[in-house]
Enzyme design. Structure first.
Site, PDB file in Angstrom:
ATOM      1  N   HIS A  97      43.823  30.532  52.757  1.00 37.68           N
ATOM      2  CA  HIS A  97      43.525  31.966  52.853  1.00 37.68           C
ATOM      3  C   HIS A  97      42.064  32.219  52.515  1.00 37.68           C
ATOM      4  CE1 HIS A  97      44.257  31.344  48.546  1.00 37.68           C
ATOM      5  NE2 HIS A  97      43.571  32.462  48.307  1.00 37.68           N
ATOM      6  N   ASP A  99      40.235  35.416  50.363  1.00 39.63           N
ATOM      7  CA  ASP A  99      40.631  36.580  49.559  1.00 39.63           C
ATOM      8  C   ASP A  99      40.143  37.876  50.210  1.00 39.63           C
ATOM      9  OD1 ASP A  99      41.426  34.676  47.646  1.00 39.63           O
ATOM     10  OD2 ASP A  99      39.493  34.783  46.610  1.00 39.63           O
ATOM     11  N   HIS A 259      40.250  28.733  51.328  1.00 40.28           N
ATOM     12  CA  HIS A 259      40.585  27.839  50.218  1.00 40.28           C
ATOM     13  C   HIS A 259      42.088  27.846  49.994  1.00 40.28           C
ATOM     14  CE1 HIS A 259      40.012  31.824  48.341  1.00 40.28           C
ATOM     15  NE2 HIS A 259      40.908  31.445  47.439  1.00 40.28           N
ATOM     16  N   ARG A 274      39.557  34.479  37.358  1.00 40.67           N
ATOM     17  CA  ARG A 274      38.883  34.789  38.627  1.00 40.67           C
ATOM     18  C   ARG A 274      38.249  36.171  38.589  1.00 40.67           C
ATOM     19  NH1 ARG A 274      42.052  35.146  44.293  1.00 40.67           N
ATOM     20  NH2 ARG A 274      41.478  37.346  44.252  1.00 40.67           N
TER      21      ARG A 274
HETATM   22  C1  SIN Z   1      42.832  31.539  44.453  1.00 41.61           C
HETATM   23  O1  SIN Z   1      43.338  31.357  45.545  1.00 41.61           O
HETATM   24  O2  SIN Z   1      42.139  32.499  44.202  1.00 41.61           O
HETATM   25  C2  SIN Z   1      43.060  30.515  43.347  1.00 41.61           C
HETATM   26  C3  SIN Z   1      42.527  29.183  43.654  1.00 41.61           C
HETATM   27  C4  SIN Z   1      42.887  28.185  42.590  1.00 41.61           C
HETATM   28  O3  SIN Z   1      43.627  28.505  41.668  1.00 41.61           O
HETATM   29  O4  SIN Z   1      42.422  27.044  42.674  1.00 41.61           O
END
Ligand code: SIN
Length: 283
Positions: A97, A99, A259, A274
């Site tokens: 995905h 974000d 990612h 995050r």
């Molecule tokens: C995310 O998708 O924001 C998290 C990525 C992760 O936890 O490595």
């Protein structure tokens, strides 16, 4: 300290010689900014930053987006928690995905700091949408040029979320919530290929999690074309894993990368912090 930018395999770059706990001089910030624009994701090792320092670094890039769906840090609402407990089966972000593509002005990027890591596993994979665009076979490139696609959060975060059969525990244990906020979001339309606002490079901007369909195509044709694009973008030559260590930080550009978080550390805890930074409308 002298900053060095070192390529991270096929995707991203590591920034060496920087301490994110301290104010960053303008000339160093410019180097990081240009590496970020060029490589789509930058990595920092051996950092020791507090939550306020994480927030201060994020603010250097723009306004912070307070996440509407993720549980927040109890003391710092700017920080979204990405956590998996030892007894939980599903993780957050366990599918390709980018974000916030469901926003009218999609987020610039996210700065993820490792806070507690499993003894093994728990890497994050990144795919470069610059490289995927550059590597498009000519016929596929011609078919997507000028097209636009609808994105949404409702099928993921909304009250009728279909994807949540597979992510049941992230919702029931409170890691993900606020479905009513997703239900009322307008679904934005973005170009399938964008001109990146920082680098000026072309990048593919559809993703398997949040893109619903390509405008102007019948449902089946749109689904088939999206599957073809996704299969192309997922080729190993456009990907690289990032293996976290204590003190690691990744800062990815949502307009240039996909990612996903590996879910291969059952029985262990993983906690990441995050912060997401607001972006601009894409053209
Ligand atoms: C995310 O998708 O924001 C998290 C990525 C992760 O936890 O490595």
């Amino acid at each position: 300290m002298t900053i060095e930018i070192r390529k991270h395999g096929r995707v991203g770059a590591e920034v060496l010689g920087i301490d994110l706990a301290r104010p960053i001089p303008d000339e160093d910030f410019a180097l990081v900014r240009s590496a970020f624009a060029e490589h789509g994701v930058v990595f920092f090792r051996d950092q020791s930053i507090t939550e306020p320092q994480h927030i201060a670094f994020a603010r250097r890039w723009g306004a912070i987006n307070i996440n509407r769906f993720f549980a927040a840090h109890p003391d710092y609402p700017e920080i979204a928690l990405v956590v998996k407990e030892p007894d939980q089966q599903h993780n957050i972000g366990g599918g390709w995905h980018t974000d916030h593509s469901y926003d009218l002005e999609p987020a610039l990027g996210s700065i993820l700091a490792a806070r507690e890591l499993p003894p093994e596993g728990g890497a994050t994979a990144f795919a470069s949408m610059y490289a995927a665009y550059d590597g498009l076979p000519e016929p596929l490139r011609a078919r997507i040029e000028g097209r636009r696609a609808v994105h949404s959060a409702r099928h993921i975060f909304g009250s009728k979320a279909v994807a949540y059969e597979a992510l049941q525990d992230t919702r029931s244990d409170g890691r993900i919530g606020n479905s009513s906020a997703a239900d009322v979001l307008d679904d934005p339309v973005h170009p399938v290929v964008i001109t990146h606002p920082l680098s000026g490079k072309r990048a593919i901007y559809v993703n398997p999690s949040f893109t619903l369909h390509i405008l102007g195509l019948a449902e089946e044709e749109s689904r088939d074309l999206l599957q073809e694009i996704y299969a192309h973008c997922q080729k190993p030559e456009f990907q690289e894993d990032f293996h976290w260590r204590d003190g690691s930080i990744a800062f990815w550009d949502n307009r240039a990368t996909w990612h996903y978080a590996y879910n291969d550390y059952h029985g262990h805890r993983r906690e990441m912090h995050r912060i997401t930074i607001e972006g601009v409308a894409l053209g």
